[in-house]
Design a protein around this motif. Structure first.
Motif, mmCIF file in Angstrom:
data_model
loop_
_atom_site.group_PDB
_atom_site.id
_atom_site.type_symbol
_atom_site.label_atom_id
_atom_site.label_comp_id
_atom_site.label_asym_id
_atom_site.label_seq_id
_atom_site.Cartn_x
_atom_site.Cartn_y
_atom_site.Cartn_z
ATOM 1 N N HIS A 97 0.292 -3.471 25.597
ATOM 2 C CA HIS A 97 0.870 -3.403 24.250
ATOM 3 C C HIS A 97 0.359 -2.149 23.563
ATOM 4 O O HIS A 97 -0.722 -1.642 23.869
ATOM 5 C CB HIS A 97 0.617 -4.681 23.428
ATOM 6 N N PHE A 98 1.200 -1.645 22.653
ATOM 7 C CA PHE A 98 0.871 -0.423 21.923
ATOM 8 C C PHE A 98 1.502 -0.539 20.548
ATOM 9 O O PHE A 98 2.713 -0.651 20.422
ATOM 10 C CB PHE A 98 1.428 0.802 22.660
ATOM 11 N N LYS A 99 0.659 -0.564 19.537
ATOM 12 C CA LYS A 99 1.128 -0.683 18.152
ATOM 13 C C LYS A 99 0.467 0.421 17.331
ATOM 14 O O LYS A 99 -0.746 0.616 17.423
ATOM 15 C CB LYS A 99 0.762 -2.045 17.581
ATOM 16 N N ALA A 100 1.267 1.149 16.568
ATOM 17 C CA ALA A 100 0.738 2.236 15.748
ATOM 18 C C ALA A 100 1.018 1.972 14.278
ATOM 19 O O ALA A 100 2.046 1.390 13.920
ATOM 20 C CB ALA A 100 1.349 3.562 16.161
ATOM 21 N N THR A 101 0.081 2.403 13.438
ATOM 22 C CA THR A 101 0.218 2.271 11.999
ATOM 23 C C THR A 101 -0.057 3.627 11.368
ATOM 24 O O THR A 101 -0.987 4.329 11.762
ATOM 25 C CB THR A 101 -0.772 1.229 11.444
ATOM 26 N N LEU A 102 0.758 3.971 10.392
ATOM 27 C CA LEU A 102 0.655 5.241 9.689
ATOM 28 C C LEU A 102 0.527 4.947 8.205
ATOM 29 O O LEU A 102 1.323 4.178 7.654
ATOM 30 C CB LEU A 102 1.929 6.049 9.969
ATOM 31 N N VAL A 103 -0.500 5.534 7.568
ATOM 32 C CA VAL A 103 -0.708 5.346 6.132
ATOM 33 C C VAL A 103 -0.874 6.718 5.498
ATOM 34 O O VAL A 103 -1.689 7.525 5.956
ATOM 35 C CB VAL A 103 -1.953 4.478 5.837
ATOM 36 N N ILE A 104 -0.108 6.969 4.443
ATOM 37 C CA ILE A 104 -0.173 8.251 3.742
ATOM 38 C C ILE A 104 -0.747 8.004 2.360
ATOM 39 O O ILE A 104 -0.249 7.149 1.613
ATOM 40 C CB ILE A 104 1.232 8.881 3.634
ATOM 41 N N THR A 105 -1.810 8.738 2.014
ATOM 42 C CA THR A 105 -2.427 8.589 0.699
ATOM 43 C C THR A 105 -2.558 9.960 0.034
ATOM 44 O O THR A 105 -2.795 10.956 0.727
ATOM 45 C CB THR A 105 -3.822 7.928 0.803
ATOM 46 N N PRO A 106 -2.404 9.999 -1.284
ATOM 47 C CA PRO A 106 -2.587 11.265 -1.989
ATOM 48 C C PRO A 106 -4.025 11.766 -1.833
ATOM 49 O O PRO A 106 -4.970 10.972 -1.821
ATOM 50 C CB PRO A 106 -2.301 10.917 -3.452
ATOM 51 N N LYS A 107 -4.156 13.081 -1.693
ATOM 52 C CA LYS A 107 -5.495 13.679 -1.613
ATOM 53 C C LYS A 107 -5.402 15.072 -2.228
ATOM 54 O O LYS A 107 -4.811 15.972 -1.625
ATOM 55 C CB LYS A 107 -5.964 13.737 -0.163
ATOM 56 N N GLY A 108 -5.921 15.215 -3.431
ATOM 57 C CA GLY A 108 -5.804 16.485 -4.140
ATOM 58 C C GLY A 108 -4.338 16.812 -4.364
ATOM 59 O O GLY A 108 -3.561 15.948 -4.776
ATOM 60 N N ASP A 109 -3.935 18.048 -4.057
ATOM 61 C CA ASP A 109 -2.532 18.442 -4.176
ATOM 62 C C ASP A 109 -1.729 18.025 -2.949
ATOM 63 O O ASP A 109 -0.506 18.118 -2.941
ATOM 64 C CB ASP A 109 -2.412 19.969 -4.339
ATOM 65 N N GLY A 110 -2.417 17.598 -1.900
ATOM 66 C CA GLY A 110 -1.759 17.236 -0.652
ATOM 67 C C GLY A 110 -1.863 15.757 -0.353
ATOM 68 O O GLY A 110 -1.808 14.923 -1.261
ATOM 69 N N SER A 111 -2.044 15.445 0.934
ATOM 70 C CA SER A 111 -2.108 14.049 1.367
ATOM 71 C C SER A 111 -3.057 13.909 2.548
ATOM 72 O O SER A 111 -3.361 14.871 3.246
ATOM 73 C CB SER A 111 -0.733 13.565 1.855
ATOM 74 N N SER A 112 -3.426 12.681 2.770
ATOM 75 C CA SER A 112 -4.144 12.299 3.975
ATOM 76 C C SER A 112 -3.199 11.413 4.787
ATOM 77 O O SER A 112 -2.579 10.504 4.233
ATOM 78 C CB SER A 112 -5.406 11.526 3.602
ATOM 79 N N VAL A 113 -3.076 11.714 6.070
ATOM 80 C CA VAL A 113 -2.242 10.923 6.967
ATOM 81 C C VAL A 113 -3.178 10.249 7.968
ATOM 82 O O VAL A 113 -3.862 10.930 8.729
ATOM 83 C CB VAL A 113 -1.213 11.811 7.708
ATOM 84 N N LYS A 114 -3.222 8.933 7.926
ATOM 85 C CA LYS A 114 -4.094 8.185 8.842
ATOM 86 C C LYS A 114 -3.220 7.468 9.868
ATOM 87 O O LYS A 114 -2.310 6.735 9.507
ATOM 88 C CB LYS A 114 -4.953 7.181 8.092
ATOM 89 N N TRP A 115 -3.508 7.726 11.139
ATOM 90 C CA TRP A 115 -2.788 7.114 12.245
ATOM 91 C C TRP A 115 -3.762 6.241 13.015
ATOM 92 O O TRP A 115 -4.856 6.678 13.382
ATOM 93 C CB TRP A 115 -2.215 8.204 13.147
ATOM 94 N N THR A 116 -3.388 4.998 13.230
ATOM 95 C CA THR A 116 -4.211 4.058 13.994
ATOM 96 C C THR A 116 -3.338 3.447 15.076
ATOM 97 O O THR A 116 -2.186 3.103 14.817
ATOM 98 C CB THR A 116 -4.719 2.920 13.082
ATOM 99 N N CYS A 117 -3.871 3.340 16.278
ATOM 100 C CA CYS A 117 -3.121 2.607 17.305
ATOM 101 C C CYS A 117 -4.009 1.539 17.921
ATOM 102 O O CYS A 117 -5.192 1.757 18.164
ATOM 103 C CB CYS A 117 -2.515 3.531 18.349
ATOM 104 N N ASP A 118 -3.408 0.384 18.093
ATOM 105 C CA ASP A 118 -4.039 -0.734 18.785
ATOM 106 C C ASP A 118 -3.329 -0.841 20.123
ATOM 107 O O ASP A 118 -2.094 -0.829 20.169
ATOM 108 C CB ASP A 118 -3.861 -2.025 17.991
#
Length: 153
Positions: A97-118
């Protein structure tokens, strides 16, 4: 045995715009990066809401997998979070099995993109999916560059 990989990338694009690009990825990825994505076909649903299934045919830029089917499991518009499971294709030869999650959060003028896979390996000889993590990071940075080019056009 289930395992997890995570990576966080900072991008210049603001979180709202980046989330919009992620939502349009079925269209944007094959157009902007044809060497990596030959096509993305929506098989069920609209391709971006919960329960939607899409078939991705990869290009020469991603040699490990030629095709995969993904089902959208979670979409949180307010939290800018999307999660999907691979339900068919080449990746399942390597991982049960392969499951991915993507979360985008504001960071300063840009963003943080967090990718997690189980994931769970099909056998002990299979390596951790670091090549997929590296491909995801490359995509996030390229989509950031794409967002700046399209905003200036």
């Amino acid at each position: 045995m289930a395992s997890k990989l995570e990576v966080e990338v900072e991008v210049k694009c603001n979180a709202d715009k980046y989330w919009e690009i992620i939502g349009d990825s079925n269209k944007i990825l094959p157009e902007a990066f044809p060497d990596q994505y030959k096509s993305i076909k929506v098989l069920e649903g609209d391709g971006k809401s919960v329960g939607s299934v899409r078939q991705i045919t990869y290009g020469e830029g991603f040699p490990l997998v030629k095709e995969s089917e993904e089902r959208v499991d979670i979409v949180d518009e307010a939290g800018k979070k999307v999660s999907y499971s691979v339900i068919g294709g080449d990746l399942l030869k390597y991982y049960k099995h392969f499951k991915a999650t993507l979360v985008i959060t504001p960071k300063g003028d840009g963003s943080s993109v967090k990718w997690t896979c189980d994931y769970e390996k099909a056998s002990e000889e299979i390596p951790d999916p670091n090549i997929i993590k590296e491909f995801a990071v490359k995509n996030f940075l390229e989509m950031d560059d794409y967002s700046h080019k399209t905003m200036q056009a």
